[in-house]
Motif scaffolding. Sequence first.
Motif, PDB file in Angstrom:
ATOM      1  N   SER A   1       0.830  -1.181   0.000  1.00 52.31           N
ATOM      2  CA  SER A   1       0.000   0.000   0.000  1.00 52.31           C
ATOM      3  C   SER A   1       0.872   1.241   0.000  1.00 52.31           C
ATOM      4  N   GLN A   2       0.296   2.367  -0.380  1.00 51.74           N
ATOM      5  CA  GLN A   2       1.063   3.600  -0.495  1.00 51.74           C
ATOM      6  C   GLN A   2       0.821   4.476   0.711  1.00 51.74           C
ATOM      7  N   GLN A   3       0.892   3.921   1.907  1.00 53.48           N
ATOM      8  CA  GLN A   3       0.560   4.685   3.085  1.00 53.48           C
ATOM      9  C   GLN A   3       1.576   5.767   3.352  1.00 53.48           C
ATOM     10  N   GLY A   4       1.063   6.960   3.690  1.00 52.94           N
ATOM     11  CA  GLY A   4       1.927   8.048   4.106  1.00 52.94           C
ATOM     12  C   GLY A   4       1.919   8.161   5.614  1.00 52.94           C
ATOM     13  N   GLU A   5       3.027   8.588   6.163  1.00 57.79           N
ATOM     14  CA  GLU A   5       3.132   8.841   7.596  1.00 57.79           C
ATOM     15  C   GLU A   5       3.616  10.264   7.785  1.00 57.79           C
ATOM     16  N   GLU A   6       2.837  11.062   8.502  1.00 61.75           N
ATOM     17  CA  GLU A   6       3.154  12.470   8.659  1.00 61.75           C
ATOM     18  C   GLU A   6       3.891  12.737   9.970  1.00 61.75           C
ATOM     19  N   ASP A   7       4.674  13.782   9.937  1.00 61.04           N
ATOM     20  CA  ASP A   7       5.471  14.165  11.103  1.00 61.04           C
ATOM     21  C   ASP A   7       5.667  15.680  11.069  1.00 61.04           C
ATOM     22  N   PRO A   8       5.533  16.425  12.178  1.00 61.04           N
ATOM     23  CA  PRO A   8       5.170  15.926  13.506  1.00 61.04           C
ATOM     24  C   PRO A   8       3.689  15.589  13.594  1.00 61.04           C
ATOM     25  N   GLN A   9       3.288  15.007  14.698  1.00 57.01           N
ATOM     26  CA  GLN A   9       1.873  14.715  14.893  1.00 57.01           C
ATOM     27  C   GLN A   9       1.093  15.987  15.164  1.00 57.01           C
ATOM     28  N   ALA A  10       1.729  16.951  15.836  1.00 59.02           N
ATOM     29  CA  ALA A  10       1.065  18.212  16.143  1.00 59.02           C
ATOM     30  C   ALA A  10       2.073  19.342  16.049  1.00 59.02           C
ATOM     31  N   LEU A  11       1.576  20.520  15.649  1.00 59.00           N
ATOM     32  CA  LEU A  11       2.447  21.668  15.440  1.00 59.00           C
ATOM     33  C   LEU A  11       1.651  22.933  15.751  1.00 59.00           C
ATOM     34  N   SER A  12       2.197  23.762  16.637  1.00 60.72           N
ATOM     35  CA  SER A  12       1.563  25.036  16.957  1.00 60.72           C
ATOM     36  C   SER A  12       2.544  26.153  16.629  1.00 60.72           C
ATOM     37  N   PHE A  88      -2.691  15.686   5.729  1.00 58.11           N
ATOM     38  CA  PHE A  88      -2.380  14.296   5.449  1.00 58.11           C
ATOM     39  C   PHE A  88      -1.683  14.170   4.100  1.00 58.11           C
ATOM     40  N   CYS A  89      -0.800  13.198   3.997  1.00 59.24           N
ATOM     41  CA  CYS A  89      -0.194  12.877   2.711  1.00 59.24           C
ATOM     42  C   CYS A  89      -0.593  11.458   2.323  1.00 59.24           C
ATOM     43  N   ALA A  90      -0.528  11.175   1.029  1.00 55.95           N
ATOM     44  CA  ALA A  90      -0.824   9.830   0.545  1.00 55.95           C
ATOM     45  C   ALA A  90      -0.201   9.644  -0.820  1.00 55.95           C
ATOM     46  N   GLY A  91       0.260   8.427  -1.086  1.00 60.01           N
ATOM     47  CA  GLY A  91       0.704   8.078  -2.425  1.00 60.01           C
ATOM     48  C   GLY A  91      -0.480   7.652  -3.258  1.00 60.01           C
ATOM     49  N   ASP A  92      -0.217   7.256  -4.495  1.00 61.96           N
ATOM     50  CA  ASP A  92      -1.301   6.893  -5.391  1.00 61.96           C
ATOM     51  C   ASP A  92      -1.634   5.422  -5.263  1.00 61.96           C
ATOM     52  N   ASP A  93      -2.637   4.989  -5.975  1.00 57.18           N
ATOM     53  CA  ASP A  93      -3.094   3.604  -5.992  1.00 57.18           C
ATOM     54  C   ASP A  93      -3.632   3.140  -4.653  1.00 57.18           C
ATOM     55  N   LYS A  94      -4.921   3.170  -4.501  1.00 56.53           N
ATOM     56  CA  LYS A  94      -5.602   2.805  -3.256  1.00 56.53           C
ATOM     57  C   LYS A  94      -5.067   3.705  -2.143  1.00 56.53           C
ATOM     58  N   ILE A  95      -5.507   4.911  -2.208  1.00 56.95           N
ATOM     59  CA  ILE A  95      -4.915   5.977  -1.405  1.00 56.95           C
ATOM     60  C   ILE A  95      -5.177   5.748   0.075  1.00 56.95           C
ATOM     61  N   ILE A  96      -4.095   5.652   0.817  1.00 58.14           N
ATOM     62  CA  ILE A  96      -4.153   5.364   2.254  1.00 58.14           C
ATOM     63  C   ILE A  96      -3.438   6.478   2.988  1.00 58.14           C
ATOM     64  N   PHE A  97      -4.031   6.922   4.070  1.00 60.72           N
ATOM     65  CA  PHE A  97      -3.516   8.062   4.811  1.00 60.72           C
ATOM     66  C   PHE A  97      -2.881   7.630   6.126  1.00 60.72           C
ATOM     67  N   GLY A  98      -1.949   8.455   6.599  1.00 56.85           N
ATOM     68  CA  GLY A  98      -1.388   8.283   7.933  1.00 56.85           C
ATOM     69  C   GLY A  98      -2.257   9.000   8.956  1.00 56.85           C
ATOM     70  N   LYS A  99      -1.689   9.271  10.119  1.00 54.90           N
ATOM     71  CA  LYS A  99      -2.457   9.890  11.190  1.00 54.90           C
ATOM     72  C   LYS A  99      -2.516  11.407  11.066  1.00 54.90           C
ATOM     73  N   GLY A 100      -1.700  11.967  10.202  1.00 50.57           N
ATOM     74  CA  GLY A 100      -1.775  13.394   9.943  1.00 50.57           C
ATOM     75  C   GLY A 100      -0.965  14.252  10.893  1.00 50.57           C
ATOM     76  N   THR A 101      -0.794  15.498  10.491  1.00 52.65           N
ATOM     77  CA  THR A 101      -0.200  16.532  11.335  1.00 52.65           C
ATOM     78  C   THR A 101      -1.302  17.516  11.682  1.00 52.65           C
ATOM     79  N   ARG A 102      -1.516  17.702  12.986  1.00 49.74           N
ATOM     80  CA  ARG A 102      -2.527  18.683  13.433  1.00 49.74           C
ATOM     81  C   ARG A 102      -1.828  20.024  13.603  1.00 49.74           C
ATOM     82  N   LEU A 103      -2.175  20.957  12.747  1.00 46.24           N
ATOM     83  CA  LEU A 103      -1.573  22.284  12.759  1.00 46.24           C
ATOM     84  C   LEU A 103      -2.509  23.260  13.443  1.00 46.24           C
ATOM     85  N   HIS A 104      -1.943  23.989  14.415  1.00 51.29           N
ATOM     86  CA  HIS A 104      -2.734  25.006  15.112  1.00 51.29           C
ATOM     87  C   HIS A 104      -2.018  26.336  14.974  1.00 51.29           C
ATOM     88  N   ILE A 105      -2.710  27.315  14.417  1.00 48.55           N
ATOM     89  CA  ILE A 105      -2.144  28.644  14.239  1.00 48.55           C
ATOM     90  C   ILE A 105      -2.621  29.534  15.390  1.00 48.55           C
TER      91      ILE A 105
END
Lengths: 107, 114
Positions: A1-12, A88-105
């Motif tokens: 699968s083309q799962q993406g993993e984002e980093d950091p998990q949270a960012l303020s 969230f990021c994802a590659g192609d072909d059956k697009i699968i996402f990671g847990k994402g980066t939560r951005l707080h401004i």
Amino acid sequence: SQQGEEDPQALSIQEGENATMNCSYKTSINNLQWYRQNSGRGLVHLILIRSNEREKHSGRLRVTLDTSKKSSSLLITASRAADTASYFCAGDDKIIFGKGTRLHILP
Amino acid sequence: DTGVSQNPRHKITKRGQNVTFRCDPISEHNRLYWYRQTLGQGPEFLTYFQNEAQLEKSRLLSDRFSAERPKGSFSTLEIQRTEQGDSAMYLCASSLYSLNEKLFFGSGTQLSVL
């Protein structure tokens, strides 16, 4: 699968500053995409970068791709309160996402 | 509005009941995806269709879950004998499959199992 993993998990960050988040993936891709999700809503496509591209711009967004390291970064310049969301990021072909980066401004 | 419509927007049900969600994709899109998302987590892939064919199902999709896309247009996701752990946002997305496939998401159906 083309799962993406984002980093950091949270960012303020303070409004007006730049925000950088990273993505790693495991397998070969034809393209990599970034999506944004506001709380309680569906994801919205932001930008797509092809595997033969190294950098791409769209408004205040800048995406880089390093296929040798299987990584990508998303830079949001001059952040605004409305950029507060999960990304969230994802590659192609059956697009699968990671847990994402939560951005707080912060105002 | 992305053009992908999901109904209902919210669903509250009692444990053990069956529920069905509907997704209407953008009309010319041949791929349709279902995801499940819980608070603070990313969307978990459940299944996807190309036209009316269900091409893959996640191991997350237990026997209580079934999805259909009978004419390659709208899709339904049914959960039988709901459990509290099924409480989540169920997201549908559609795309026109290509090398530069972009997903268009609906606003989701929020399921609460009491």
